[in-house]
Motif scaffolding. Structure first.
Motif, PDB file in Angstrom:
ATOM      1  N   LYS A  23       0.830  -1.206   0.000  1.00 52.78           N
ATOM      2  CA  LYS A  23       0.000   0.000   0.000  1.00 52.78           C
ATOM      3  C   LYS A  23       0.866   1.259   0.000  1.00 52.78           C
ATOM      4  O   LYS A  23       0.485   2.305   0.528  1.00 52.78           O
ATOM      5  N   GLY A  24       2.055   1.141  -0.588  1.00 54.03           N
ATOM      6  CA  GLY A  24       2.864   2.332  -0.791  1.00 54.03           C
ATOM      7  C   GLY A  24       2.516   2.935  -2.138  1.00 54.03           C
ATOM      8  O   GLY A  24       1.424   2.724  -2.677  1.00 54.03           O
ATOM      9  N   GLU A  25       3.443   3.654  -2.699  1.00 52.14           N
ATOM     10  CA  GLU A  25       3.264   4.202  -4.042  1.00 52.14           C
ATOM     11  C   GLU A  25       4.083   3.421  -5.061  1.00 52.14           C
ATOM     12  O   GLU A  25       3.900   3.561  -6.264  1.00 52.14           O
ATOM     13  N   ARG A  26       4.980   2.571  -4.540  1.00 51.71           N
ATOM     14  CA  ARG A  26       5.793   1.675  -5.374  1.00 51.71           C
ATOM     15  C   ARG A  26       5.920   0.364  -4.614  1.00 51.71           C
ATOM     16  O   ARG A  26       6.865   0.127  -3.910  1.00 51.71           O
ATOM     17  N   GLY A  27       4.878  -0.477  -4.780  1.00 49.58           N
ATOM     18  CA  GLY A  27       4.800  -1.673  -3.955  1.00 49.58           C
ATOM     19  C   GLY A  27       4.557  -1.291  -2.507  1.00 49.58           C
ATOM     20  O   GLY A  27       3.669  -0.497  -2.198  1.00 49.58           O
ATOM     21  N   TYR A  28       5.362  -1.852  -1.602  1.00 50.18           N
ATOM     22  CA  TYR A  28       5.257  -1.499  -0.189  1.00 50.18           C
ATOM     23  C   TYR A  28       5.901  -0.147   0.113  1.00 50.18           C
ATOM     24  O   TYR A  28       5.718   0.382   1.211  1.00 50.18           O
ATOM     25  N   GLU A  29       6.636   0.409  -0.812  1.00 46.72           N
ATOM     26  CA  GLU A  29       7.462   1.589  -0.537  1.00 46.72           C
ATOM     27  C   GLU A  29       6.766   2.894  -0.904  1.00 46.72           C
ATOM     28  O   GLU A  29       6.122   2.994  -1.943  1.00 46.72           O
ATOM     29  N   GLN A  30       6.942   3.871  -0.058  1.00 44.59           N
ATOM     30  CA  GLN A  30       6.544   5.250  -0.336  1.00 44.59           C
ATOM     31  C   GLN A  30       7.798   6.111  -0.189  1.00 44.59           C
ATOM     32  O   GLN A  30       8.284   6.345   0.910  1.00 44.59           O
ATOM     33  N   ASP A  31       8.348   6.535  -1.312  1.00 42.72           N
ATOM     34  CA  ASP A  31       9.622   7.249  -1.323  1.00 42.72           C
ATOM     35  C   ASP A  31       9.436   8.739  -1.078  1.00 42.72           C
ATOM     36  O   ASP A  31       8.446   9.345  -1.511  1.00 42.72           O
ATOM     37  N   PHE A  32      10.400   9.319  -0.383  1.00 41.87           N
ATOM     38  CA  PHE A  32      10.407  10.768  -0.191  1.00 41.87           C
ATOM     39  C   PHE A  32      11.847  11.218   0.061  1.00 41.87           C
ATOM     40  O   PHE A  32      12.746  10.388   0.231  1.00 41.87           O
ATOM     41  N   GLU A  33      12.047  12.513   0.048  1.00 39.86           N
ATOM     42  CA  GLU A  33      13.379  13.068   0.303  1.00 39.86           C
ATOM     43  C   GLU A  33      13.435  13.664   1.697  1.00 39.86           C
ATOM     44  O   GLU A  33      12.504  14.337   2.141  1.00 39.86           O
ATOM     45  N   ALA A  34      14.517  13.376   2.391  1.00 35.75           N
ATOM     46  CA  ALA A  34      14.713  13.881   3.748  1.00 35.75           C
ATOM     47  C   ALA A  34      15.887  14.850   3.754  1.00 35.75           C
ATOM     48  O   ALA A  34      16.977  14.512   3.299  1.00 35.75           O
ATOM     49  N   ILE A  35      15.645  16.027   4.247  1.00 32.08           N
ATOM     50  CA  ILE A  35      16.699  17.053   4.308  1.00 32.08           C
ATOM     51  C   ILE A  35      17.330  17.044   5.697  1.00 32.08           C
ATOM     52  O   ILE A  35      16.630  17.126   6.717  1.00 32.08           O
ATOM     53  N   VAL A  36      18.640  16.898   5.743  1.00 38.47           N
ATOM     54  CA  VAL A  36      19.380  16.901   7.001  1.00 38.47           C
ATOM     55  C   VAL A  36      19.901  18.309   7.238  1.00 38.47           C
ATOM     56  O   VAL A  36      20.665  18.839   6.441  1.00 38.47           O
ATOM     57  N   ARG A  37      19.492  18.923   8.315  1.00 38.88           N
ATOM     58  CA  ARG A  37      19.973  20.264   8.663  1.00 38.88           C
ATOM     59  C   ARG A  37      20.535  20.208  10.076  1.00 38.88           C
ATOM     60  O   ARG A  37      19.833  20.422  11.059  1.00 38.88           O
ATOM     61  N   LYS A  38      21.800  19.879  10.173  1.00 39.71           N
ATOM     62  CA  LYS A  38      22.462  19.779  11.469  1.00 39.71           C
ATOM     63  C   LYS A  38      23.812  20.476  11.397  1.00 39.71           C
ATOM     64  O   LYS A  38      24.417  20.609  10.331  1.00 39.71           O
TER      65      LYS A  38
END
Length: 314
Positions: free
Chosen positions: A66-81
């Motif tokens: 039930k993701g958007e690509r099989g089980y997976e739902q991809d997105f981008e994570a921005i690291v701000r540290k």
């Protein structure tokens, strides 16, 4: 005599089943929090290995992708540290669906990422840059709970009156990014969600204090649900009224969805390299999951759970 033999057999089977469940929980935590997983930092090959492990079990349990690509739902994570320059890393939620042909769905979630080797920030040990943070309690314990609930509701030979959506969230440690992405891009209508149950750090129970259940006030139906629980049969727990609070249920709460957040509290190993699998209390972890099962089963009596805003009035 036959009755005594039958009773003894039932007790032995019950004990064997319980022992097997505890060993399975231990297997999940030891796999996810092994040194070889290098702390499951967002964007790492090791967190992708953790995602693959979760997908394997979702498929084994017969959950529908039930993701958007099989089980997976991809997105981008921005690291701000401060420790690293701004960077964009790939991340994903892993989503499985138990379709009981019902109108409404219970969402069960836990995040599977951690803080890697301390390079993406958030470590509480100033000397631990480049050192593996295994994250056994945070949050391999919650993922173990997620997988056990998925196993139980797919293999209990019951067709429940609600569907279930099981979500392993990515990039929680970077600011609840996986759950924020899901509620902005849901793969089922948010209006169909009965309530959301979240597990984050459920492996270090303080037996005197008990497990915290945050979100009790986010629906008036939670009071009768919890009132039906025989406390003598479960681990000790206490309820918190508010809906917000440091983990992925917050993303659902701000969308006017009732939530519950199970959490055993902070400890000296939180966000340090010493959060290791041998420190998890697996018997209590199983006990918390049993409590969650009863809460979920008790919720079936309500066709709809009303949302209640618990934010203090300004």
């Amino acid at each position: 005599m036959k009755k005594l033999i039958l009773l003894s057999s039932l007790l032995i089977n019950c004990f064997t089943s319980t022992a097997q469940e505890v060993e399975t929980l231990k297997d999940h935590v030891y796999f996810l929090a092994d040194d070889a997983m290098k702390g499951r930092g967002t964007g790492s090959k090791e967190v992708k290995k953790a995602a693959k492990y979760i997908k394997k079990h979702f498929k084994m349990f017969g959950l529908l992708p039930k993701g958007e690509r099989g089980y997976e739902q991809d997105f981008e994570a921005i690291v701000r540290k401060v420790i690293v320059k701004d960077s964009i890393r790939s991340a994903k939620n892993i989503i499985g669906f138990l379709d009981n042909d019902a109108e409404r769905t219970i969402v069960i979630g836990a995040h599977y990422d951690h803080i890697g080797e301390g390079k993406q920030g958030s470590s509480r040990d100033s000397t631990s840059y480049g050192v593996i943070h295994n994250g056994a309690d945070d949050n391999a314990s919650g993922v173990a709970g997620l997988l056990e609930l998925a196993r139980y509701f797919t293999q209990n030979n019951e067709e429940e009156p609600f569907n279930f959506l099981f979500i392993a969230f990515g990039a929680e440690e970077l600011g609840l990014l996986g759950s924020k992405y899901f509620v902005a891009n849901p793969t089922i209508p948010l209006s169909n969600i009965h309530f959301m149950l979240n597990m984050d750090m459920i492996g270090r129970l303080n037996k005197e204090r008990g497990v915290s259940v945050i979100g009790y006030g986010t629906s008036p139906e939670f009071e009768p649900i919890f009132n039906q629980i025989d406390k003598s049969q479960h681990v000790k727990f206490y309820t918190g009224y508010e809906g917000r609070g440091g983990s992925d249920q917050t993303s659902f709460y701000i969308k006017d969805i009732p939530v519950l957040f199970f959490h055993t509290g902070g400890h000296e190993d939180y966000h340090k390299p010493t959060d290791d699998p041998n420190k998890v209390d697996y018997e209590s972890l199983k006990g918390i999951i049993e409590l969650e099962k009863e809460v979920i089963l008790n919720s079936f009596q309500f066709p709809v759970m009303q949302f209640r805003n618990t934010d203090p009035e300004e």
